[in-house]
Design a protein around this motif. Structure first.
Motif, PDB file in Angstrom:
ATOM      1  N   LYS A  44      91.473  41.612  70.666  1.00 54.83           N
ATOM      2  CA  LYS A  44      92.597  42.560  70.798  1.00 54.83           C
ATOM      3  C   LYS A  44      93.878  41.935  71.366  1.00 54.83           C
ATOM      4  O   LYS A  44      94.744  42.636  71.896  1.00 54.83           O
ATOM      5  CB  LYS A  44      92.214  43.802  71.639  1.00 54.83           C
ATOM      6  CG  LYS A  44      90.928  44.496  71.269  1.00 54.83           C
ATOM      7  CD  LYS A  44      90.652  44.598  69.808  1.00 54.83           C
ATOM      8  CE  LYS A  44      91.351  45.679  69.072  1.00 54.83           C
ATOM      9  NZ  LYS A  44      90.878  45.688  67.633  1.00 54.83           N
ATOM     10  N   THR A  47      95.219  38.788  67.282  1.00 52.81           N
ATOM     11  CA  THR A  47      94.589  37.821  66.371  1.00 52.81           C
ATOM     12  C   THR A  47      95.050  38.017  64.927  1.00 52.81           C
ATOM     13  O   THR A  47      95.493  37.073  64.262  1.00 52.81           O
ATOM     14  CB  THR A  47      93.046  38.015  66.400  1.00 52.81           C
ATOM     15  OG1 THR A  47      92.648  38.416  67.701  1.00 52.81           O
ATOM     16  CG2 THR A  47      92.337  36.768  65.962  1.00 52.81           C
ATOM     17  N   ASN A  48      94.912  39.240  64.450  1.00 55.17           N
ATOM     18  CA  ASN A  48      95.210  39.497  63.038  1.00 55.17           C
ATOM     19  C   ASN A  48      96.703  39.400  62.740  1.00 55.17           C
ATOM     20  O   ASN A  48      97.103  39.037  61.641  1.00 55.17           O
ATOM     21  CB  ASN A  48      94.643  40.861  62.617  1.00 55.17           C
ATOM     22  CG  ASN A  48      93.135  40.786  62.516  1.00 55.17           C
ATOM     23  OD1 ASN A  48      92.598  40.353  61.507  1.00 55.17           O
ATOM     24  ND2 ASN A  48      92.433  41.137  63.594  1.00 55.17           N
ATOM     25  N   SER A 129      93.316  48.813  74.157  1.00 57.20           N
ATOM     26  CA  SER A 129      93.096  48.610  72.725  1.00 57.20           C
ATOM     27  C   SER A 129      91.591  48.522  72.432  1.00 57.20           C
ATOM     28  O   SER A 129      91.089  49.131  71.479  1.00 57.20           O
ATOM     29  CB  SER A 129      93.820  47.323  72.290  1.00 57.20           C
ATOM     30  OG  SER A 129      93.635  47.084  70.927  1.00 57.20           O
ATOM     31  N   TYR A 184     101.308  37.909  73.020  1.00 56.49           N
ATOM     32  CA  TYR A 184     101.585  39.074  72.160  1.00 56.49           C
ATOM     33  C   TYR A 184     102.961  39.633  72.528  1.00 56.49           C
ATOM     34  O   TYR A 184     103.742  40.025  71.661  1.00 56.49           O
ATOM     35  CB  TYR A 184     100.483  40.109  72.414  1.00 56.49           C
ATOM     36  CG  TYR A 184     100.603  41.399  71.646  1.00 56.49           C
ATOM     37  CD1 TYR A 184      99.896  41.587  70.456  1.00 56.49           C
ATOM     38  CD2 TYR A 184     101.390  42.459  72.119  1.00 56.49           C
ATOM     39  CE1 TYR A 184      99.982  42.796  69.758  1.00 56.49           C
ATOM     40  CE2 TYR A 184     101.476  43.659  71.425  1.00 56.49           C
ATOM     41  CZ  TYR A 184     100.774  43.825  70.246  1.00 56.49           C
ATOM     42  OH  TYR A 184     100.856  45.005  69.565  1.00 56.49           O
ATOM     43  N   LYS A 249      98.584  51.222  67.637  1.00 55.90           N
ATOM     44  CA  LYS A 249      99.955  51.513  68.071  1.00 55.90           C
ATOM     45  C   LYS A 249     100.860  50.296  67.948  1.00 55.90           C
ATOM     46  O   LYS A 249     102.045  50.424  67.696  1.00 55.90           O
ATOM     47  CB  LYS A 249      99.961  51.981  69.532  1.00 55.90           C
ATOM     48  CG  LYS A 249      99.536  53.412  69.745  1.00 55.90           C
ATOM     49  CD  LYS A 249      99.922  53.858  71.140  1.00 55.90           C
ATOM     50  CE  LYS A 249      99.537  55.291  71.415  1.00 55.90           C
ATOM     51  NZ  LYS A 249      99.766  55.648  72.831  1.00 55.90           N
ATOM     52  N   GLY A 250     100.289  49.116  68.247  1.00 57.32           N
ATOM     53  CA  GLY A 250     101.081  47.895  68.130  1.00 57.32           C
ATOM     54  C   GLY A 250     102.254  47.848  69.096  1.00 57.32           C
ATOM     55  O   GLY A 250     103.339  47.394  68.747  1.00 57.32           O
TER      56      GLY A 250
HETATM   57  S1  PPS Z   1      90.557  41.922  66.947  1.00 61.22           S
HETATM   58  O1  PPS Z   1      89.693  43.098  66.648  1.00 61.22           O
HETATM   59  O2  PPS Z   1      90.155  41.278  68.193  1.00 61.22           O
HETATM   60  O3  PPS Z   1      90.620  40.991  65.839  1.00 61.22           O
HETATM   61  O4  PPS Z   1      92.000  42.578  67.173  1.00 61.22           O
HETATM   62  P1  PPS Z   1      93.388  41.805  67.252  1.00 61.22           P
HETATM   63  O5  PPS Z   1      93.912  41.565  65.892  1.00 61.22           O
HETATM   64  O6  PPS Z   1      93.301  40.651  68.180  1.00 61.22           O
HETATM   65  O7  PPS Z   1      94.303  42.894  67.996  1.00 61.22           O
HETATM   66  C1  PPS Z   1      94.538  44.173  67.474  1.00 61.22           C
HETATM   67  C2  PPS Z   1      95.767  44.708  68.189  1.00 61.22           C
HETATM   68  O8  PPS Z   1      96.936  44.039  67.657  1.00 61.22           O
HETATM   69  C3  PPS Z   1      97.822  45.017  67.142  1.00 61.22           C
HETATM   70  N1  PPS Z   1      98.571  44.467  66.002  1.00 61.22           N
HETATM   71  C4  PPS Z   1      99.911  44.371  65.965  1.00 61.22           C
HETATM   72  N2  PPS Z   1     100.843  44.687  66.887  1.00 61.22           N
HETATM   73  C5  PPS Z   1     102.144  44.499  66.521  1.00 61.22           C
HETATM   74  N3  PPS Z   1     102.532  44.022  65.325  1.00 61.22           N
HETATM   75  C6  PPS Z   1     101.627  43.695  64.378  1.00 61.22           C
HETATM   76  N4  PPS Z   1     102.036  43.230  63.202  1.00 61.22           N
HETATM   77  C7  PPS Z   1     100.244  43.856  64.698  1.00 61.22           C
HETATM   78  N5  PPS Z   1      99.082  43.630  64.028  1.00 61.22           N
HETATM   79  C8  PPS Z   1      98.087  44.008  64.840  1.00 61.22           C
HETATM   80  C9  PPS Z   1      96.909  46.173  66.755  1.00 61.22           C
HETATM   81  O9  PPS Z   1      97.631  47.357  66.551  1.00 61.22           O
HETATM   82  C10 PPS Z   1      95.979  46.193  67.955  1.00 61.22           C
HETATM   83  O10 PPS Z   1      96.636  46.655  69.142  1.00 61.22           O
HETATM   84  P2  PPS Z   1      96.672  48.187  69.625  1.00 61.22           P
HETATM   85  O11 PPS Z   1      97.231  48.140  71.012  1.00 61.22           O
HETATM   86  O12 PPS Z   1      95.267  48.696  69.599  1.00 61.22           O
HETATM   87  O13 PPS Z   1      97.580  48.905  68.665  1.00 61.22           O
END
Ligand code: PPS
Length: 287
Positions: A44, A47-48, A129, A184, A249-250
């Motif tokens: 969280k 990563t993605n 998250s 992040y 939510k991001g």
């Molecule tokens: S995982 O399951 O560990 O692979 O998740 P991970 O990708 O590390 O984290 C997911 C959180 O990243 C947010 N996210 C983003 N935030 C902003 N911009 C972009 N483009 C973006 N892509 C992924 C995602 O919403 C998760 O955070 P939260 O706080 O739950 O919204």
């Protein structure tokens, strides 16, 4: 943690997608290639988001690849059982993704020229998250309450165990030229300014128009609507997005909507104690 978990070298894993045998193989026998790039994070942390950015850098901002190939095939998960076959199909230079802590990462990395991009995030926002994610992902027991999950997170009683140990472990590499770290929060505050720093680390040249394409196509909105990146292709019995959204939510600071004053003070004391020997100020501490 329930019985479907096992511990390997002090770290919690879920039997359904990991095995001790594979973890031992990756640590001791897997051959890292010199042109590999590893995205490493505690869950969280963004990563993605980083996978999407690096995918777009590979295509100079053209979103066709991101819009046509699932994110987990563009950058397979290093330590999962499914990742094992997916990695074999990746054309080098490979971008692979891992949540592994420092002490059990592939030993061959440390004698290679491969690179790691390590992303960190305010652990308060990670906790929130992960709390929501654990209601959707079959690997987790549905948390009984936020308070119970709060305590589990601090005690490292979650998948991949302690955030504090993960960060302290990997930050031993902070002065290594093959290791790049970013938060992040920095990506969130200034993605356009952050991408060129990554390009410099990766030895990748990019012009202004391509940079615009990367920034626009890696936005939260673009990823949330991209079915190749929002995990909506996964079966409901694995990730049930009727209970929430992977692209939730991001934002930064959502912990303020979840923590009580007492929980925040408790977290801060715990954090200070755990991180005091690191001697490092994180971006989110200055915000
Ligand atoms: S995982 O399951 O560990 O692979 O998740 P991970 O990708 O590390 O984290 C997911 C959180 O990243 C947010 N996210 C983003 N935030 C902003 N911009 C972009 N483009 C973006 N892509 C992924 C995602 O919403 C998760 O955070 P939260 O706080 O739950 O919204």
């Amino acid at each position: 943690m329930d019985t479907d978990y096992f511990q390997h070298k002090g770290i919690h894993f879920a039997s359904i997608i990991y095995s001790e045998e594979r973890l031992k193989y990756l640590e001791n026998e897997f051959q890292v290639q010199d042109d590999d790039v590893y995205i490493v994070t505690f869950p969280k942390s963004g990563t993605n988001w980083m996978i999407e950015i690096l995918s777009l850098l590979k295509t100079n901002g053209d979103p066709t690849w991101c819009n046509s190939v699932p994110i987990w095939l563009r950058s397979p998960w290093f330590e999962t059982l499914e990742g094992q076959s997916q990695i074999k199909d990746v054309t080098p230079p490979r971008v692979l993704t891992s949540h592994l802590p420092f002490h059990i990462f592939a030993k061959s990395f440390f004698t290679s020229k491969a690179k790691i991009i390590y992303i960190m995030r305010n652990p308060k926002d990670i906790l929130v998250s992960l709390f929501h994610f654990s209601k959707m992902l079959c690997l987790y027991k549905d948390p009984e309450s936020f308070q119970e999950f709060f305590e589990d997170f601090l005690q490292g009683n979650v998948l991949y165990s302690s955030w504090f140990d993960h960060v302290k472990g990997w930050m031993q590499m902070k002065n290594n030229k093959n290791f790049f770290y970013i938060t992040y929060e920095e990506l969130h505050q200034d993605l356009r300014g952050s991408v060129p720093k990554m390009c410099e680390f990766l030895g990748k040249e990019i012009n202004e128009a391509q940079l615009d394409l990367v920034v626009n196509n890696a936005s939260f909105k673009a990823m949330k609507h991209n079915k190749m990146s929002n995990y909506s292709l996964l079966p409901k019995d694995f990730l049930d997005q009727t209970k929430g959204s992977f692209m939730r939510k991001g934002i930064t600071g959502d912990w303020k909507n979840h923590f009580t004053v007492a929980q925040n003070e408790y977290f801060d004391r715990f954090y200070q104690e755990k991180m005091k020997d690191l001697n490092f100020t994180f971006f989110w501490e200055e915000m």
